[in-house]
Design an enzyme around this catalytic site. Structure first.
Site, mmCIF file in Angstrom:
data_model
loop_
_atom_site.group_PDB
_atom_site.id
_atom_site.type_symbol
_atom_site.label_atom_id
_atom_site.label_comp_id
_atom_site.label_asym_id
_atom_site.label_seq_id
_atom_site.Cartn_x
_atom_site.Cartn_y
_atom_site.Cartn_z
ATOM 1 N N HIS A 132 0.832 -1.207 0.000
ATOM 2 C CA HIS A 132 0.000 0.000 0.000
ATOM 3 C C HIS A 132 0.871 1.265 0.000
ATOM 4 O O HIS A 132 0.918 1.975 -0.989
ATOM 5 C CB HIS A 132 -1.001 0.023 1.154
ATOM 6 N N ASP B 21 -5.285 -8.547 -2.870
ATOM 7 C CA ASP B 21 -5.509 -8.210 -1.463
ATOM 8 C C ASP B 21 -6.749 -8.883 -0.882
ATOM 9 O O ASP B 21 -6.748 -10.071 -0.617
ATOM 10 C CB ASP B 21 -5.556 -6.688 -1.312
#
Length: 451
Positions: A267, A318
């Site tokens: 991220h 994810d």
């Protein structure tokens, strides 16, 4: 065996009438400008498959379950409470069933290797199973069944917040001390020993979940294998890190760890200019998960500036709320377009294809992050290959980089025809070869879990 195609995107670029010889899971020969030989399997378009560098496979089972508004403002943190409730009853059989569906869908969308960021370790009471790596064994079984290549990243998770805060009840299934994690890591290595070309790295979950001393000990256990960490995903995380240490998360990490090319910063959404340049200079890969980051309301990573400075990136699915390799790349570019109010912002230069630039970046960065660097389709490379449905109207009149642009910006996973992992065809006609059995087991497992 050999594959022949009208167009192939090789390591050196697009070529016509290409014959790929496959042997022992790798590309053994490449002939260009030749006719197909008797017995060759014929296709129109061949590309290297992508790596999915960040997955929580079990979360595929909760897709759609956190889309109901709460009484206050919804955020990542309210989503996390839904996730905690979902895992309360998940057992190893359920883990296998959900992971197998996720991995089949990854292959169907054009991914051939997955980085499984695995933190669900213990039984529903928070006690270790008889084998501490029981849940990892379920993941390995799912990888073996589907044929996807696995980079398993067992997660060290010990705390609920910066400074060593005690874990919460909802985190009980994730938590290990250092000795327990060392045993888990050994168990994970055993769990994947029967898989083809598996890698085991380590993953300190986040700066919230590991103290400075624990971070140092866990990363030392990697012994040269990949190291992945969640970092700077949410603004409240940045604010909490500043309150605790006086430094931003990435800033603190670079001050306290030897971050290099074996690291993947997952991220890294909210970073300063100085942090961005530190990541670029270290050679670390940023793991971007645009669909999940949009779903959770994380924010936008400064990809335009990062790539202009030579930063390395890969993409991951994810939370697996949607699994689609092309869609991850499309949303990565679209997020920058919305932020900067421009177009073709992540192309590698004037006149360059945005789709090809994104695909090449995700291929090389993702391979680096998962411990299997790849230059694409070349002699000696893994035979991880995607064929596209050239008869789809999306590709009418297209050739070269226009194929990638049309797939990424005008299509989706539905345009994938076949996928080979290690030279073995795992997807045919857009469908995993074992999809029927995988679907049936998934329905039974998730139906029981949500009953």
């Amino acid at each position: 065996m050999a594959l022949w195609c009208e167009q192939a995107w090789l390591a050196e670029g697009w070529r016509n009438n290409v014959r790929l010889g496959l042997d022992n899971g790798r590309i053994s020969s490449i002939e260009i400008g030749v006719d197909a030989a008797p017995g060759d399997e014929r296709h129109a378009i061949l590309l290297p498959a992508l790596p999915d560098l960040h997955s929580h496979a079990f979360q595929r089972g909760m897709a759609g379950l956190a889309e109901c508004a709460g009484t206050g403002d919804d955020s990542f943190w309210t989503w996390r409470e839904v996730m905690y409730r979902f895992v309360d009853r998940l057992d190893p059989e359920g883990m296998h069933a959900i992971a197998a569906l996720a991995y089949a869908e990854m292959l169907e969308s054009g991914f051939a290797r997955v980085g499984e960021f695995h933190y669900l370790h213990h039984d529903p009471e928070g006690r270790p199973y008889g084998s501490v790596a029981t849940m990892a064994q379920a993941i390995a079984a799912a990888a073996g069944e589907t044929g996807i290549a696995l980079t398993l990243l067992p997660v060290f998770y010990a705390h609920s917040g910066f400074g060593g805060a005690a874990p919460t009840h909802g985190q009980r299934r994730f938590v290990n001390d250092l000795d327990g994690f060392a045993a888990l890591l050994d168990g994970c290595r055993d769990a994947v020993s029967g898989l083809d070309d598996a890698v085991v790295g380590v993953a300190p979950h986040s700066l919230r979940a590991a103290t400075a001393g624990e971070l140092a000990e866990v990363t030392a256990m990697a012994a040269g294998a990949p190291i992945h960490i969640h970092i700077a995903e949410q603004l409240p995380e940045v604010e909490a890190c500043l309150a605790w240490s006086g430094a931003r998360p990435v800033e603190w990490l670079y001050d306290h760890a030897d971050v290099g090319a074996d690291w993947c910063l997952v991220h890294a959404t909210h970073i300063s200019e100085g942090e961005r340049r530190a990541i670029v200079g270290s050679g670390a890969v940023v793991g971007l998960c645009p669909i999940t980051e949009a779903n959770l309301g994380d924010g936008l990573f400064p990809a335009r500036e990062f790539l202009a400075e030579g930063g390395r990136f890969g993409v991951g699915s994810d939370s697996n709320v949607e699994i689609d390799a092309a869609a991850e790349l499309r949303l990565l570019e679209y997020g920058q377009r919305l932020s900067h109010r421009g177009r073709n912002l992540l192309a590698s230069g004037a006149g360059q294809s945005t789709g090809a630039s994104l695909y090449r970046g995700a291929l090389t960065g993702g391979g680096q992050a998962l411990g299997r660097p790849s230059a694409g389709l070349g002699v000696g490379e893994a035979a991880d290959i995607v064929s596209l449905k050239a008869d789809d109207p999306t590709f009418a009149g297209r050739s070269g980089d226009a194929i990638l642009d049309s797939w990424i910006f005008g299509g989706a996973a539905r345009l994938v025809d076949c996928v080979w992992r290690g030279g073995v065809k795992r997807v045919a006609g857009g469908r995993h070869v074992a999809r029927e059995a995988i679907d049936a087991r998934y329905r039974a497992a998730v139906g029981a879990l949500l009953a």
